[in-house]
Design an enzyme around this catalytic site. Structure first.
Site, PDB file in Angstrom:
ATOM      1  N   ASN A  44     -12.573   7.452  15.854  1.00  0.00           N
ATOM      2  CA  ASN A  44     -11.149   7.550  16.214  1.00  0.00           C
ATOM      3  C   ASN A  44     -10.296   8.006  15.028  1.00  0.00           C
ATOM      4  OD1 ASN A  44     -11.564   6.573  18.837  1.00  0.00           O
ATOM      5  ND2 ASN A  44     -11.583   4.476  18.077  1.00  0.00           N
ATOM      6  N   HIS A  48      -7.336  -1.949  28.179  1.00  0.00           N
ATOM      7  CA  HIS A  48      -8.302  -2.374  27.153  1.00  0.00           C
ATOM      8  C   HIS A  48      -8.554  -3.881  27.204  1.00  0.00           C
ATOM      9  CE1 HIS A  48      -9.519  -3.190  22.873  1.00  0.00           C
ATOM     10  NE2 HIS A  48     -10.228  -2.107  23.110  1.00  0.00           N
ATOM     11  N   GLU A 107      -1.512   1.528  28.942  1.00  0.00           N
ATOM     12  CA  GLU A 107      -1.797   2.196  27.660  1.00  0.00           C
ATOM     13  C   GLU A 107      -1.107   3.561  27.659  1.00  0.00           C
ATOM     14  OE1 GLU A 107      -5.943   2.269  26.447  1.00  0.00           O
ATOM     15  OE2 GLU A 107      -6.282   0.404  27.532  1.00  0.00           O
ATOM     16  N   SER A 139      -8.178   5.100  26.538  1.00  0.00           N
ATOM     17  CA  SER A 139      -9.189   5.312  25.504  1.00  0.00           C
ATOM     18  C   SER A 139     -10.508   5.825  26.043  1.00  0.00           C
ATOM     19  CB  SER A 139      -9.420   4.011  24.740  1.00  0.00           C
ATOM     20  OG  SER A 139      -9.856   3.017  25.626  1.00  0.00           O
ATOM     21  N   ASP A 157       0.597  -0.002  25.215  1.00  0.00           N
ATOM     22  CA  ASP A 157      -0.319  -0.039  24.076  1.00  0.00           C
ATOM     23  C   ASP A 157      -0.637   1.407  23.705  1.00  0.00           C
ATOM     24  OD1 ASP A 157      -2.514  -0.056  22.413  1.00  0.00           O
ATOM     25  OD2 ASP A 157      -3.527  -1.701  23.447  1.00  0.00           O
ATOM     26  N   HIS A 181      -4.232   4.644  20.851  1.00  0.00           N
ATOM     27  CA  HIS A 181      -4.900   5.939  20.669  1.00  0.00           C
ATOM     28  C   HIS A 181      -3.920   7.098  20.558  1.00  0.00           C
ATOM     29  CE1 HIS A 181      -9.019   4.516  21.121  1.00  0.00           C
ATOM     30  NE2 HIS A 181      -8.455   3.574  21.848  1.00  0.00           N
ATOM     31  N   LYS A 214      -6.835   3.719  13.729  1.00  0.00           N
ATOM     32  CA  LYS A 214      -7.324   4.943  14.376  1.00  0.00           C
ATOM     33  C   LYS A 214      -6.718   6.149  13.648  1.00  0.00           C
ATOM     34  CE  LYS A 214      -7.849   2.128  18.495  1.00  0.00           C
ATOM     35  NZ  LYS A 214      -9.194   1.636  18.238  1.00  0.00           N
TER      36      LYS A 214
HETATM   37  C1  LIG Z   1      -6.062   0.440  23.748  1.00  0.00           C
HETATM   38  C2  LIG Z   1      -6.506  -0.407  22.602  1.00  0.00           C
HETATM   39  N1  LIG Z   1      -5.754  -1.458  22.223  1.00  0.00           N
HETATM   40  C3  LIG Z   1      -6.112  -2.258  21.201  1.00  0.00           C
HETATM   41  C4  LIG Z   1      -7.272  -2.040  20.489  1.00  0.00           C
HETATM   42  C5  LIG Z   1      -7.654  -2.977  19.397  1.00  0.00           C
HETATM   43  O1  LIG Z   1      -7.244  -2.465  18.182  1.00  0.00           O
HETATM   44  P1  LIG Z   1      -7.932  -2.981  16.817  1.00  0.00           P
HETATM   45  O2  LIG Z   1      -9.196  -2.188  16.696  1.00  0.00           O
HETATM   46  O3  LIG Z   1      -6.916  -2.687  15.760  1.00  0.00           O
HETATM   47  O4  LIG Z   1      -8.188  -4.434  17.015  1.00  0.00           O
HETATM   48  C6  LIG Z   1      -8.074  -0.950  20.829  1.00  0.00           C
HETATM   49  C7  LIG Z   1      -9.312  -0.695  20.045  1.00  0.00           C
HETATM   50  O5  LIG Z   1     -10.120   0.115  20.328  1.00  0.00           O
HETATM   51  C8  LIG Z   1      -7.702  -0.122  21.921  1.00  0.00           C
HETATM   52  O6  LIG Z   1      -8.456   0.907  22.300  1.00  0.00           O
END
Ligand SMILES: Cc1ncc(COP(=O)(O)O)c(C=O)c1O
Length: 355
Positions: free
Chosen positions: A47, A124, A157, A161, A181, A184, A213
């Site tokens: 990522n 997620h 999101e 992802s 969120d 990405h 990321k």
């Molecule tokens: C949409 C989403 N939110 C939150 C996270 C978690 O982030 P972190 O890796 O900083 O814990 C991810 C991780 O892949 C994600 O894809």
């Protein structure tokens, strides 16, 4: 039954279903290359969308913060990062050790017993877990569906992802809390890299972003109204009861934000265009979307295709159940601004043999 027998049975079941996961240590040798089991590979599964992770190494000096930010773990680096975020988003920011922590804190603080909250079906795991921990009643809605009447919030999101798509966020504005969120998308999309919602001219009520990321560092942040920042600081259990983001990570995140320029975002967009149009020319089903995550669904051929790519020194692990539904197994290509045209063309050439 002996203690370990039950674990053994579960492991056998995972093995029978072909779902055993394996760790494969990777030694990065360049922004998009690595050594894997003694061979050099092109990495198409990280990522590190802007290719910044290696450039930040010099910032990784010093050690951790030693305790929660609320005890003795608060640092100027956290505040400098929050000021930088506040200037970018024009709203209060709070820095967390990870996106997982940030989502747990937001969901459990914002939503309470008696609330109904809509959660997109493809959200997620960190959102799902946060909502489960809250005492709200969660309504999982079909991917992209509008907010049901009367909900207290809707959580989605910015850029999904696994499918790499964006929802039409305008359709969702209306419930008291639109929570997006942007893990990405921050750094990559929207004006100044503010994310997919800002690209769509939608300002979410709460935005979660990560530094792990596109910004090439680690940690995460929440943007929201001043009351939410205050409440998260006093009530967000995954903010309060955890060691503050490591100071070198906070410094690296700050540097990552400075290095994430429009020029890099344009380079990323150019690489995405090259990959997506190449995939189209191969006759492959080009997944919807226009952004840097491209999921090529191959179902039960996925793991074999991943092996073929690896034989040709291209690293894209297959994504399987339960990360995606059965039958939707896929190769998830993550494009980076640091990929060269030659790497992309070679990847497409090998992928062509798998379609
Ligand atoms: C949409 C989403 N939110 C939150 C996270 C978690 O982030 P972190 O890796 O900083 O814990 C991810 C991780 O892949 C994600 O894809």
């Amino acid at each position: 039954m002996p203690r370990f027998a039950r674990l053994g049975e579960r492991l056998d079941e995972i093995e029978r279903e072909g779902l055993r996961r394996q760790l494969r240590p990777l030694f990065p040798t360049g922004p998009t290359t690595a050594e894997l089991a003694g061979a050099e590979v092109d990495v198409f599964s990280s990522n590190d969308y802007l290719g910044l992770a290696r450039r930040l190494r010099s910032a990784w000096r010093g050690c951790g913060t030693g305790s929660s930010r609320l005890i003795a773990g608060d640092r100027n680096a956290h505040h400098a990062l929050e000021e930088k975020l506040e200037a970018l988003f024009c709203a209060p920011a709070l820095v967390f050790p990870s996106g997982y922590h940030a989502n747990l804190a937001v969901m459990t603080t914002l939503f309470e017993s008696g609330d109904r909250v809509a959660s997109d079906a493809l959200n997620h795991a960190s959102i799902i877990d946060g909502l489960r921990l809250s005492s709200a009643k969660v309504e999982v809605v079909e991917h992209g569906a509008a907010s049901p009447d009367g909900v207290r919030g809707h959580v989605v999101e910015g850029l999904y992802s696994m499918d790499g798509d964006q929802l039409e966020l305008r359709k969702l504005v209306g419930s008291p809390w639109l929570v997006v969120d942007e893990a990405h998308a921050v750094g990559c999309l929207g004006p100044g890299g503010r994310g997919a919602s800002f690209e769509q001219n939608v300002v979410p009520d709460v935005l979660i972003g990560t530094f792990g990321k596109a910004y090439g560092a680690a940690g995460a942040f929440v943007i929201g109204p001043p009351e939410l920042k205050r409440l998260l600081t006093s009530k967000g259990r995954s903010f309060i009861y955890t060691t503050g983001l490591a100071e070198p990570a906070a410094r690296a995140a700050l540097m990552g934000m400075e290095l994430a320029t429009d020029a890099l975002r344009e380079q990323l967009a150019e690489n995405v265009r090259r990959f997506r149009s190449g995939l189209h020319q191969l006759g492959g089903r080009v997944p919807p979307g226009k952004d840097h995550i491209v999921g090529v669904v191959l179902g039960d051929r996925t793991m074999q295709a991943a092996d073929t790519l690896l034989d040709q020194h291209i690293f894209v692990p297959g994504i399987r159940y339960p990360t995606v539904p059965r039958g939707q197994e896929r190769l998830r290509f993550s494009l980076s601004a640091a990929h060269t045209p030659e790497q992309i063309d070679r990847c497409l050439e090998v992928l062509g043999r798998c379609l």
